[in-house]
Design an enzyme around this catalytic site. Sequence first.
Site, PDB file in Angstrom:
ATOM      1  N   CYS A  30       0.834  -1.206   0.000  1.00 23.91           N
ATOM      2  CA  CYS A  30       0.000   0.000   0.000  1.00 23.91           C
ATOM      3  C   CYS A  30       0.866   1.252   0.000  1.00 23.91           C
ATOM      4  CB  CYS A  30      -0.915   0.002   1.221  1.00 23.91           C
ATOM      5  SG  CYS A  30      -1.978   1.459   1.335  1.00 23.91           S
ATOM      6  N   CYS A  64      -0.416   4.080   2.230  1.00 21.07           N
ATOM      7  CA  CYS A  64      -0.167   3.845   3.655  1.00 21.07           C
ATOM      8  C   CYS A  64       1.287   4.099   4.028  1.00 21.07           C
ATOM      9  CB  CYS A  64      -0.523   2.407   4.027  1.00 21.07           C
ATOM     10  SG  CYS A  64      -2.154   1.855   3.511  1.00 21.07           S
ATOM     11  N   ASP A  65       2.230   3.651   3.193  1.00 17.55           N
ATOM     12  CA  ASP A  65       3.626   3.559   3.621  1.00 17.55           C
ATOM     13  C   ASP A  65       4.622   4.385   2.818  1.00 17.55           C
ATOM     14  OD1 ASP A  65       2.821   1.704   5.564  1.00 17.55           O
ATOM     15  OD2 ASP A  65       3.015   0.030   4.157  1.00 17.55           O
TER      16      ASP A  65
END
Length: 331
Positions: free
Chosen positions: A133, A136-137
């Site tokens: 993701c 997300c990261d």
Amino acid sequence: MRQLIIIGSGPAGLTAAIYAARANLNPLVVASSVDVGGELMNTTEVENFPGFPEGIQGPDLMAKLQAQAERFGAEIRYDDAVELELDGPVKRVVLGTGNVEEASAIVFATGSAYRKIGIEGEQRLSGHGVSWCATCDGFFFREQEIAVVGGGDSAMEEATFLTRFASKVYLIHRRDELRASKIMQERAFNDPKIEFVWNSEVVDILGESAVTGVVLKSTVDGSMRELPLQGVFVAIGNDPRTHLVHGKLELTAEGTVWVDGRSSRTSVPGVFAAGDVIDPTYRQAATAAGSGTVAALDAEHYLAALGEAGAPQVDADEISGRPEVAPSPAA
């Protein structure tokens, strides 16, 4: 017989449990015996979930959501739903232990699973340089060299997004042409930070406590080489966990559970769905939590109607605006 059973313990399932428990529905959460907490259990720091300005570890966030649901009276069962009987006013959930739980309503929030390459270092370094993701990261890879594995629209989107942070993004694809749409290809081709690595597949991810590189195998001549990296983003697809409802609930063309508009109502009265299992696009913890809220409220209204009239007020065949959907695959 219970009023409500929630299948799934990710952000959608546990948020549904919080709302349902506060409404005195005494929900049972079938949380799984293995994948308790969903995909966030494989994430290290979560910085984009509202209310945590300093960030929070994925497992810690899920523990807090579970504690909040339990505080209001939700029952968490560490077992697996292995079969569902959804027809009729009484819904039955067969568990892995052989027990059968019955309820008037079901919230189906089993989430989705990122497709994995299936190599040893992938799981070992999950959360330590391996991610599925970018949203997300990506922030954690500022000025680092990373790779995206894949050749479809999601891979192009991930690679383009990651150029906001990384100094260089390698896009590794096992063929010499992409499956992605033309506009997504052009966007990636025109980005000076993206370098394409054609006809190559990742056969190993290197590093002990963090990613240091990958081993690539040529799909043309079988030759091997190492590529130094600090991160690997796998973007080869995502599969909603719908195997329990094949032939029982209608699915969309994307393979997700069909719901009526912005509601959580499925094609079967008394069955509601939430989270990634209905979302082929966003797949974020925050959107899943919001979806869980909708499912709990819809279930509450359905159960209230049952109590008042002795029968549900909405018939699946009378839902207005119902689209043409792909038939469910055989179970």
